[in-house]
Each structure stands twice: as structure tokens, then as C-alpha cells.
Scaffold this motif. Sequence first.
Motif, PDB file in Angstrom:
ATOM      1  N   ALA A 125       0.880  -1.364   0.113  1.00  0.00           N
ATOM      2  CA  ALA A 125      -0.006  -0.031   0.109  1.00  0.00           C
ATOM      3  C   ALA A 125       0.868   1.332  -0.028  1.00  0.00           C
ATOM      4  N   THR A 126       1.916   1.224   0.643  1.00  0.00           N
ATOM      5  CA  THR A 126       2.788   2.423   0.508  1.00  0.00           C
ATOM      6  C   THR A 126       3.714   2.590  -0.555  1.00  0.00           C
ATOM      7  N   GLU A 127       3.792   1.583  -1.229  1.00  0.00           N
ATOM      8  CA  GLU A 127       4.565   1.640  -2.502  1.00  0.00           C
ATOM      9  C   GLU A 127       3.651   2.184  -3.512  1.00  0.00           C
ATOM     10  N   LEU A 128       2.362   1.929  -3.590  1.00  0.00           N
ATOM     11  CA  LEU A 128       1.458   2.370  -4.424  1.00  0.00           C
ATOM     12  C   LEU A 128       1.099   3.884  -4.000  1.00  0.00           C
ATOM     13  N   ASN A 129       1.083   4.377  -3.108  1.00  0.00           N
ATOM     14  CA  ASN A 129       0.550   5.496  -2.583  1.00  0.00           C
ATOM     15  C   ASN A 129       1.753   5.877  -1.421  1.00  0.00           C
ATOM     16  N   ALA A 130       2.632   6.420  -1.807  1.00  0.00           N
ATOM     17  CA  ALA A 130       3.692   6.969  -0.522  1.00  0.00           C
ATOM     18  C   ALA A 130       3.078   8.068   0.001  1.00  0.00           C
ATOM     19  N   MET A 131       2.124   8.741  -0.337  1.00  0.00           N
ATOM     20  CA  MET A 131       1.689   9.899   0.337  1.00  0.00           C
ATOM     21  C   MET A 131       0.301   9.556   1.309  1.00  0.00           C
ATOM     22  N   SER A 132       0.187   8.356   1.427  1.00  0.00           N
ATOM     23  CA  SER A 132      -0.793   7.986   2.358  1.00  0.00           C
ATOM     24  C   SER A 132      -0.408   7.798   3.763  1.00  0.00           C
ATOM     25  N   GLY A 133      -0.777   8.759   4.742  1.00  0.00           N
ATOM     26  CA  GLY A 133      -0.632   8.710   5.976  1.00  0.00           C
ATOM     27  C   GLY A 133      -0.919   7.700   6.768  1.00  0.00           C
ATOM     28  N   PRO A 134      -2.173   7.089   6.591  1.00  0.00           N
ATOM     29  CA  PRO A 134      -2.810   6.040   7.215  1.00  0.00           C
ATOM     30  C   PRO A 134      -1.946   4.557   6.881  1.00  0.00           C
ATOM     31  N   ALA A 135      -1.668   4.502   5.526  1.00  0.00           N
ATOM     32  CA  ALA A 135      -0.925   3.206   5.028  1.00  0.00           C
ATOM     33  C   ALA A 135       0.441   3.361   5.892  1.00  0.00           C
ATOM     34  N   TRP A 136       1.313   4.422   6.015  1.00  0.00           N
ATOM     35  CA  TRP A 136       2.282   4.359   6.676  1.00  0.00           C
ATOM     36  C   TRP A 136       2.234   4.031   8.130  1.00  0.00           C
ATOM     37  N   THR A 137       1.320   4.570   8.737  1.00  0.00           N
ATOM     38  CA  THR A 137       0.777   4.360  10.145  1.00  0.00           C
ATOM     39  C   THR A 137       0.572   2.814  10.333  1.00  0.00           C
ATOM     40  N   ARG A 196       7.671   8.533   8.389  1.00  0.00           N
ATOM     41  CA  ARG A 196       6.813   9.237   7.477  1.00  0.00           C
ATOM     42  C   ARG A 196       5.520   9.413   7.656  1.00  0.00           C
ATOM     43  N   ALA A 197       4.867   8.504   8.546  1.00  0.00           N
ATOM     44  CA  ALA A 197       3.375   9.041   8.637  1.00  0.00           C
ATOM     45  C   ALA A 197       3.192  10.138   9.291  1.00  0.00           C
ATOM     46  N   CYS A 198       4.226  10.759  10.393  1.00  0.00           N
ATOM     47  CA  CYS A 198       4.238  11.955  11.053  1.00  0.00           C
ATOM     48  C   CYS A 198       4.528  13.101  10.000  1.00  0.00           C
ATOM     49  N   ARG A 199       5.378  13.010   8.977  1.00  0.00           N
ATOM     50  CA  ARG A 199       5.507  13.994   8.119  1.00  0.00           C
ATOM     51  C   ARG A 199       4.238  14.351   7.228  1.00  0.00           C
ATOM     52  N   ILE A 200       3.510  13.257   6.947  1.00  0.00           N
ATOM     53  CA  ILE A 200       2.217  13.529   6.340  1.00  0.00           C
ATOM     54  C   ILE A 200       0.950  13.998   7.355  1.00  0.00           C
ATOM     55  N   ASP A 201       0.835  13.379   8.401  1.00  0.00           N
ATOM     56  CA  ASP A 201      -0.155  13.634   9.501  1.00  0.00           C
ATOM     57  C   ASP A 201       0.483  13.697  10.771  1.00  0.00           C
ATOM     58  N   HIS A 202       0.722  15.029  11.226  1.00  0.00           N
ATOM     59  CA  HIS A 202       1.553  15.333  12.612  1.00  0.00           C
ATOM     60  C   HIS A 202       0.721  15.141  13.667  1.00  0.00           C
ATOM     61  N   GLY A 203      -0.445  14.398  13.481  1.00  0.00           N
ATOM     62  CA  GLY A 203      -1.315  14.487  14.729  1.00  0.00           C
ATOM     63  C   GLY A 203      -0.848  13.800  16.040  1.00  0.00           C
ATOM     64  N   PRO A 204      -1.766  13.859  17.046  1.00  0.00           N
ATOM     65  CA  PRO A 204      -1.328  13.319  18.382  1.00  0.00           C
ATOM     66  C   PRO A 204      -1.171  11.626  18.334  1.00  0.00           C
ATOM     67  N   ALA A 205      -2.141  11.107  17.464  1.00  0.00           N
ATOM     68  CA  ALA A 205      -1.973   9.568  17.535  1.00  0.00           C
ATOM     69  C   ALA A 205      -0.864   9.182  16.903  1.00  0.00           C
ATOM     70  N   ASN A 206      -0.135   9.637  15.733  1.00  0.00           N
ATOM     71  CA  ASN A 206       1.033   9.404  15.146  1.00  0.00           C
ATOM     72  C   ASN A 206       2.401   9.662  15.978  1.00  0.00           C
ATOM     73  N   LEU A 207       2.299  10.692  16.603  1.00  0.00           N
ATOM     74  CA  LEU A 207       3.379  11.115  17.374  1.00  0.00           C
ATOM     75  C   LEU A 207       3.537  10.387  18.653  1.00  0.00           C
TER      76      LEU A 207
END
Length: 658
Positions: free
Chosen positions: A60-72, A93-104
Motif C-alpha cells: 500500500a505504501t509503495e503504491l501511494n507514498a503519500m498515504s499517511g494511514p498506510a504508513w501508520t 513518514r506517517a508523521c511527516r504526512i499527518d503530524h497528529g497526536p496519534a502518530n506522534l
Amino acid sequence: MSVPAQVQTLLSQGRLEQADQLLEMLLQATPDDADLWRARGHVALNLGKLELALSASRRATELNAMSGPAWTQLGTLEHAVGRLDLAERALQRACRIDHGPANLTRLAGVLRQIGRTDEAVDLLRQARAAEPPHPPAWTLSGDIALQREDWQGAEELLREALQHDGQRAPTHLKLGRALREQRKLEAAREEFDSAWALDSHLYMAMAEGLHLRRRLNLWEDLDARAAELASSVQMCIPGISPMDYLSESDDPQSQLQCARTEAEGVLRRLRKEFPDGLAPSPRGYPERPRVAFLSNGYGNERTGQPCVGLFENLPAQRPVILLYATGGDNNSPLRERLRKVTDGLHDVSGWRPERIARHMIEQQVDMLIDLRGWARGGSPEVMALRPAPLQLSWLGYPGSSGAPWMDYLIADRRTIPDAERAGYSEHIVRLPHCFQPTDIEAQPGPDTRRRDYKLPGSGVIYACFNARHKINPAVWAQWMEILRLVPDSVLWLLTGEGLEEADQRLRESAQAADIDPERLHFLPRQPHPEYLSALRLADLYLDTWPYGAQATASDALLVGTPVLTKPGRSYASRSAASQLRTLGLDELVADSVERYADLAILIGGSADLLAELQGKLAARRATSRLFDMRSYAADFCKALDQLWQRFRSDQPPADLDL
């Protein structure tokens, strides 16, 4: 996530196998759909198919490297299987896309496990500042504060977490621990009870709550709770402290089962991060071994005091002795004495288990002796990483470790008789006399009198300074009978911060047994010299069962106070009996509860008999092997040498009776 409605319906119905089959068919038709791959990874995870979940999430991350949920999702999975470097990379990578508290918070959890705790704390500070609040950020922050022994900070963070979500049982459990360490024992017990009420599968909350109830002498519903705990141990349910369980059972095989379950849990966690172990390089082994002792307590009397009795009396031809201290330096005179008579004291407080183990490997430690085992402050993860060719358990945990990483347990013939050998997973080293060393240089403080402690000027003083959780209803009933039949006698117990309500419960229990509560006296915790001075005033020391005195019995005998004990089957119940028999005071070892009470009453009622016992103890103290630390140290070194030479000659471990 853009997933067909049919898949979402199957997921909502919990039909995971059908959802997985449908996703497989859809991916055959549209193999470049990143959302479908991520959905398949999610379903595979819930089916327990970790490798499929990882490969699908990675795709999933290979196909869409900008998908924060996929990296998470990928980072969370890599964390679950112990690949921390890959987990960190994905969550960064997930934090760079979505810097929200859950990923942090997820990333902080990985960094903490890697050992980069300061970075984790910084991320959690950012996560706690976010809106809306993310309770796990406070919980993880509190957990790190617990790890750092910042008990007050942990309490504040965990209370904040519960303000945002009061239904999280693990948070109540951790808050209970923070409160317990601050001696806020009644409040801690309430938090353990809340955790257990919220999640009846959180067995560690039930176990820790029960142990604290014993410590607080809160005996209502004790039998039912104890039976539930014993059943949980029988079912091999993890999370039950083997150290706490020593107060619950006198059966060595039941204690072994509890310890084995915990050891298996430690190994499961470590295998994720170190599937091949640490793999130390091959090396030669010297004639004289390098022996390391691992403990958190070199600055306190429970561990450091007996150890210094050994180390200060080692023979000239001795092993190299190294100390590893996982507790910080408290600048105590005791710790300085230990430093002077050993070959190196390594302060490894705050180190991760892997770092400690690697340091031991670099130091070419040949034999590693664990002084804490499953006791609080122990380091089972260090031992499980196998930094030394031979590993032994001694002194701090009076039972079997149940651990495959432990080769030997040091005991004696009286603490582990042949009839109970099956209750121990280790090979047993039986020293020729008592396993318990003593600091014979320990001196009581200034002479004190009864009036200094508000004790009566006449009458027999029965004392028990054992930890409060060792006093149970069966022991208490016998003590009340002893007081009833020995007029003017008193019972002197140890107390401390947080036990004020427990003391009152004991007074009320005495009143209910028609014993004047004024006959109970309580000694606040004292520095060791002053504690010995107080102990010297007692006429007879009453031991507990099934978990009896160890170092405390040795202290009493050292200052001339006779000890009465009722040994059971377990190591934890037999230490005082071993000491008494080594002294030749077999008459103070009762073979039944009834005999225990009869002896206490007989001794308390006869000043001549008491004086005879005290005189006999004084005479035996000067000549007995119990306090002959030079002989003890020689026997100890002889045992280590025989174990080491056996290892060097490629023989497997075996029981050793000296």
C-alpha cells in the motif's frame, strides 16, 4: 479508505475470512489499488496473519507514498513484530504526512523502546498539546515517568489521562503503581480495584490489588480473591508477579508455574526484538572466572547488607567480583563498603537491558548472579539475554525463577529438601550450612530502653518486623491466642508511611478478638543501626508463614533475639528454620501451627526458659557457622569454582551438594 461497500459490510459483521477472500479477488482485478492493499493488511492483522498483513501494508505504501494511514499501519505492524528500525522509519513518514497526536504517540512508543527516551518525551509533549486531547499520549508519558521513577510526575500525567478517558483499565493500573511507590497505599488499592472492575482479563491488576490488600491488612473477601488468583496461575495466565505469589501459596510447584509463565512472557517480548539473541563472539574461558552480581539494591540493607558480609570475607584466591547496580547511587556507607571490597561497581541505572547485557559481554563476565530475580527492581530481561555462560539465582527471590536462562539456584539442604526438588527448574547448589550470609560488622545504634518506644516496662515483648503483606489472617489468629494466654505481653510490629489505616485495622481486629488494642505497638521504619537497637529489645521474634523472614531473622539472631518459626514446603517459608538449625536451636522450629502457638505461650510464660534460650543463642552465636562469614565465603567460592570447572570441561549443569 475507499473500500467497496460489500467489504465494509463483511467487516462490520466480523466475517473476516470472507472479507479477506473478497479482497484477494478484488486485488486480482485491480492490483494497483493502494486502499485495497491497506484494507487487506488490516484484515490480515485481525486474522493473525502477520506476514500477510506486513506485505499488504508495505505494498500500500509503495503504491501511494503519500498515504499517511498506510504508513501508520505499516509502522504499527513493524512495531508489533519487533522490527523497531523499520517501525521508526514508517512512523516518521506517517508523521511527516499527518503530524497528529496519534502518530506522534505511536512514534514515541517506538523511540522509547529503542532507548531514545528523551526524543520520545519531546514528541509526547507535542502530542499532549494537540486538540482534541489524545489520552494515550498522557498514558505513555506517565509510563515513561514510572520507568524513570518519577512517581509524582507519573501520577499527574496518568490522572490527566483519566480525566480525558476514565474507562482505560491499564491507565488505572499504572496510576495505582505510581501511588503505591509514593506510599499512597489506600488510593493505590482503589486504582487497582478500578482497573480490575473495568477489565476482568487484566489479571495483573487483580494480582497487584490482592497483594496490596495483604499489605494493608484488608482481609475481607481475601479467600475468594486468593482462590481466583490461584486458578489464574494454574491456567498459566501472564501478568501475575511471582514475588507477590509467594505470599499466596506454600506449594513450590504452584510457585514454579507462576514463575514459568512470567519467564515465557519475557522471552516472547525479547524474541521480537532479538530473534537470534545477542550472539556473543566465541572466546576462551579463564581458570578463575569473572563473576558479576546484578541488583538494584546495593545501597539498602535488604540486599547490600548480606552481600557485604560475603564480599568482605572472600579468600585471597577468589574470583574477580563485579557489581552491576541498576539503582542509582544513594551515597550510602554500605555502597561504599561494597565498592572497596570488589573489583568494580558499574552504575547502569537507566540503561536498557540490551545495553547492560552487551556491557557484560564486553567485560567478559563468566558467571552472572541475579540478586533480585522476580522481586521489584529485578532485571529479568538482562538475564534472559544470556550475557554470561553460567547464570545463577541467589538471595533476593526465595523461589524458583522458572526461567530457562537460569542455570543454578543457590540454597541449602534445609530450604530445598529432596521432597520438594520438583518445584525448582534450576539445578540446585546446596551450601553445606545456611544459604543466608550476614553482615557481622553491622552494629546496633545507641542502647535504647523500652520507654524510648513507649513499650511497657514489664511483660514479654513479642515482635515481628516482617513486611506487612506476610501477616495473614491465619498468622494473626495465632498471635491473638498467644496474647490472650500470656498476660501483660505485647506485640510489636513494623509500620511505615501509608500504613496508618492498616494499623488501625489491626487494632480493630485485636479488639474483635477481645485483646486490648493498646497491647499492639508499632515501630516506624528506622535506619539499620537504630532498627537493630530496637530489635534487640524484643524477647521473642515471631515469624510468619507461608512467607517468612530471611534477612530479618538473621538480624534478630545476630543481636540476640530468639526467633520462633513454622516452616512449610516452600523456600520462602524455610529460611528462618535453616538459620535456627544451623545455630543448633532446633527447638524453636515448630512442626505445626499448634506447636508454634504452644511454644510461644510456653516461652512467654517462663522467664527462666526465655533466659535459657537467650543464653544458648548468645553462646552459639560466637561459634556457629551461621555467623562465620570466612567459612561461608570459602564455601561460596568453592561452589562457584566447582560449577565453573564443570562448565570449562564441557559438562552440562547438574545439582551440587557441598
